[in-house]
Design a protein around this motif. Structure first.
Motif, PDB file in Angstrom:
ATOM      1  N   ARG A   2      16.483  -4.326 -24.805  1.00  0.00           N
ATOM      2  CA  ARG A   2      16.763  -3.028 -24.211  1.00  0.00           C
ATOM      3  C   ARG A   2      16.952  -3.169 -22.702  1.00  0.00           C
ATOM      4  N   ILE A   3      17.267  -2.096 -22.051  1.00  0.00           N
ATOM      5  CA  ILE A   3      17.617  -2.143 -20.631  1.00  0.00           C
ATOM      6  C   ILE A   3      16.525  -2.701 -19.720  1.00  0.00           C
ATOM      7  N   GLY A   4      15.274  -2.431 -20.097  1.00  0.00           N
ATOM      8  CA  GLY A   4      14.171  -2.911 -19.269  1.00  0.00           C
ATOM      9  C   GLY A   4      14.131  -4.431 -19.192  1.00  0.00           C
ATOM     10  N   GLU A   5      14.316  -5.077 -20.350  1.00  0.00           N
ATOM     11  CA  GLU A   5      14.279  -6.540 -20.393  1.00  0.00           C
ATOM     12  C   GLU A   5      15.477  -7.139 -19.661  1.00  0.00           C
ATOM     13  N   LEU A   6      16.646  -6.548 -19.877  1.00  0.00           N
ATOM     14  CA  LEU A   6      17.844  -7.059 -19.191  1.00  0.00           C
ATOM     15  C   LEU A   6      17.668  -6.942 -17.680  1.00  0.00           C
ATOM     16  N   SER A   7      17.043  -5.843 -17.268  1.00  0.00           N
ATOM     17  CA  SER A   7      16.805  -5.627 -15.847  1.00  0.00           C
ATOM     18  C   SER A   7      15.887  -6.714 -15.291  1.00  0.00           C
ATOM     19  N   ARG A   8      14.839  -7.023 -16.041  1.00  0.00           N
ATOM     20  CA  ARG A   8      13.894  -8.054 -15.590  1.00  0.00           C
ATOM     21  C   ARG A   8      14.540  -9.433 -15.568  1.00  0.00           C
ATOM     22  N   ARG A   9      15.338  -9.708 -16.597  1.00  0.00           N
ATOM     23  CA  ARG A   9      15.952 -11.042 -16.691  1.00  0.00           C
ATOM     24  C   ARG A   9      17.087 -11.273 -15.696  1.00  0.00           C
ATOM     25  N   THR A  10      17.659 -10.179 -15.181  1.00  0.00           N
ATOM     26  CA  THR A  10      18.767 -10.337 -14.234  1.00  0.00           C
ATOM     27  C   THR A  10      18.402  -9.957 -12.800  1.00  0.00           C
ATOM     28  N   GLY A  11      17.302  -9.207 -12.684  1.00  0.00           N
ATOM     29  CA  GLY A  11      16.927  -8.770 -11.341  1.00  0.00           C
ATOM     30  C   GLY A  11      17.761  -7.592 -10.875  1.00  0.00           C
ATOM     31  N   VAL A  12      18.516  -7.003 -11.807  1.00  0.00           N
ATOM     32  CA  VAL A  12      19.365  -5.851 -11.479  1.00  0.00           C
ATOM     33  C   VAL A  12      18.661  -4.585 -11.962  1.00  0.00           C
ATOM     34  N   SER A  13      18.653  -3.540 -11.152  1.00  0.00           N
ATOM     35  CA  SER A  13      17.960  -2.303 -11.513  1.00  0.00           C
ATOM     36  C   SER A  13      18.564  -1.649 -12.748  1.00  0.00           C
ATOM     37  N   GLU A  14      17.732  -0.911 -13.468  1.00  0.00           N
ATOM     38  CA  GLU A  14      18.208  -0.214 -14.659  1.00  0.00           C
ATOM     39  C   GLU A  14      19.303   0.771 -14.245  1.00  0.00           C
ATOM     40  N   ARG A  15      19.112   1.378 -13.126  1.00  0.00           N
ATOM     41  CA  ARG A  15      20.084   2.343 -12.597  1.00  0.00           C
ATOM     42  C   ARG A  15      21.447   1.684 -12.470  1.00  0.00           C
ATOM     43  N   ALA A  16      21.471   0.488 -11.900  1.00  0.00           N
ATOM     44  CA  ALA A  16      22.722  -0.240 -11.705  1.00  0.00           C
ATOM     45  C   ALA A  16      23.324  -0.644 -13.052  1.00  0.00           C
ATOM     46  N   LEU A  17      22.486  -1.058 -13.981  1.00  0.00           N
ATOM     47  CA  LEU A  17      22.984  -1.479 -15.293  1.00  0.00           C
ATOM     48  C   LEU A  17      23.660  -0.303 -16.000  1.00  0.00           C
ATOM     49  N   ARG A  18      23.078   0.898 -15.889  1.00  0.00           N
ATOM     50  CA  ARG A  18      23.694   2.074 -16.513  1.00  0.00           C
ATOM     51  C   ARG A  18      25.010   2.400 -15.807  1.00  0.00           C
ATOM     52  N   TYR A  19      25.013   2.208 -14.513  1.00  0.00           N
ATOM     53  CA  TYR A  19      26.224   2.477 -13.729  1.00  0.00           C
ATOM     54  C   TYR A  19      27.345   1.505 -14.121  1.00  0.00           C
ATOM     55  N   TYR A  20      26.999   0.239 -14.315  1.00  0.00           N
ATOM     56  CA  TYR A  20      27.995  -0.754 -14.721  1.00  0.00           C
ATOM     57  C   TYR A  20      28.613  -0.369 -16.063  1.00  0.00           C
ATOM     58  N   GLU A  21      27.789   0.160 -16.936  1.00  0.00           N
ATOM     59  CA  GLU A  21      28.310   0.576 -18.246  1.00  0.00           C
ATOM     60  C   GLU A  21      29.275   1.749 -18.058  1.00  0.00           C
ATOM     61  N   GLU A  22      28.859   2.677 -17.219  1.00  0.00           N
ATOM     62  CA  GLU A  22      29.688   3.858 -16.944  1.00  0.00           C
ATOM     63  C   GLU A  22      31.053   3.441 -16.398  1.00  0.00           C
ATOM     64  N   GLN A  23      31.068   2.328 -15.677  1.00  0.00           N
ATOM     65  CA  GLN A  23      32.305   1.832 -15.075  1.00  0.00           C
ATOM     66  C   GLN A  23      33.053   0.854 -15.990  1.00  0.00           C
ATOM     67  N   GLY A  24      32.567   0.700 -17.217  1.00  0.00           N
ATOM     68  CA  GLY A  24      33.254  -0.172 -18.160  1.00  0.00           C
ATOM     69  C   GLY A  24      33.015  -1.655 -18.006  1.00  0.00           C
ATOM     70  N   LEU A  25      31.939  -2.033 -17.298  1.00  0.00           N
ATOM     71  CA  LEU A  25      31.653  -3.453 -17.124  1.00  0.00           C
ATOM     72  C   LEU A  25      30.758  -4.003 -18.227  1.00  0.00           C
ATOM     73  N   LEU A  26      29.989  -3.135 -18.836  1.00  0.00           N
ATOM     74  CA  LEU A  26      29.097  -3.541 -19.922  1.00  0.00           C
ATOM     75  C   LEU A  26      29.289  -2.576 -21.085  1.00  0.00           C
ATOM     76  N   HIS A  27      29.133  -3.056 -22.296  1.00  0.00           N
ATOM     77  CA  HIS A  27      29.298  -2.195 -23.478  1.00  0.00           C
ATOM     78  C   HIS A  27      28.169  -2.380 -24.470  1.00  0.00           C
ATOM     79  N   PRO A  28      26.965  -1.983 -24.098  1.00  0.00           N
ATOM     80  CA  PRO A  28      25.818  -2.113 -25.000  1.00  0.00           C
ATOM     81  C   PRO A  28      25.943  -1.172 -26.185  1.00  0.00           C
ATOM     82  N   GLU A  29      25.352  -1.578 -27.319  1.00  0.00           N
ATOM     83  CA  GLU A  29      25.356  -0.705 -28.489  1.00  0.00           C
ATOM     84  C   GLU A  29      24.277   0.341 -28.267  1.00  0.00           C
ATOM     85  N   ARG A  30      24.242   1.345 -29.173  1.00  0.00           N
ATOM     86  CA  ARG A  30      23.212   2.385 -29.058  1.00  0.00           C
ATOM     87  C   ARG A  30      22.426   2.474 -30.349  1.00  0.00           C
ATOM     88  N   ARG A  31      21.123   2.639 -30.194  1.00  0.00           N
ATOM     89  CA  ARG A  31      20.280   2.843 -31.364  1.00  0.00           C
ATOM     90  C   ARG A  31      20.323   4.341 -31.650  1.00  0.00           C
TER      91      ARG A  31
END
Length: 118
Positions: A2-31
């Motif tokens: 989930r986003i928390g683990e990805l954030s920890r493993r990359t050092g990128v904030s959850e906020r930024a990760l959601r923003y990257y998805e919004e901009q089409g850089l990431l395409h995570p699936e949804r539960r």
DNA sequence: ATTCTAACA
DNA sequence: TGTTAGTA
């Protein structure tokens, strides 16, 4: 993961990760819960995004560049078109540096005049 | 405890 | 981008 683990493993904030998805850089699936689910491959993908951001590329440019990069931590362009754009980007940076150097020289002149004026 | 969306002192 | 509110 989930986003928390990805954030920890990359050092990128959850906020930024959601923003990257919004901009089409990431395409995570949804539960069903709405939680984002990322793949292991997203870890190096996020690192690639950061490298490109550090290189001064905009989000839009990165979105187009990602498909043309080797799936490694250090992005290597595979599309010749991308290489051309990156070179163009490099040239713009060179011009910006020239302008800044001119600006600095102008400042130095003023500073010198100030010192002479006491 | 974690994540989600939306919104802003 | 950070942060916070109110949820699921």
């Amino acid at each position: 993961m989930r986003i928390g683990e990805l954030s920890r493993r990359t050092g990128v904030s959850e906020r930024a990760l959601r923003y990257y998805e919004e901009q089409g850089l990431l395409h995570p699936e949804r539960r069903p819960s709405g939680y984002r689910v990322y793949r292991d491959a997203d870890v190096p993908q996020v690192r690639r995004i950061r490298v490109l951001l550090a290189a001064g590329l905009g989000i839009a440019q990165i979105a187009q560049a990602l498909p043309c990069l080797t799936d490694d931590d250090l992005p290597a362009p595979t599309c010749p078109e991308l290489v051309a754009e990156l070179v163009k980007h490099r040239d713009r940076i060179g011009e910006a540096i020239d302008e800044l150097e001119t600006t600095r020289a102008n400042l130095d002149t003023i500073i010198g005049a100030d010192r002479r004026a006491g």
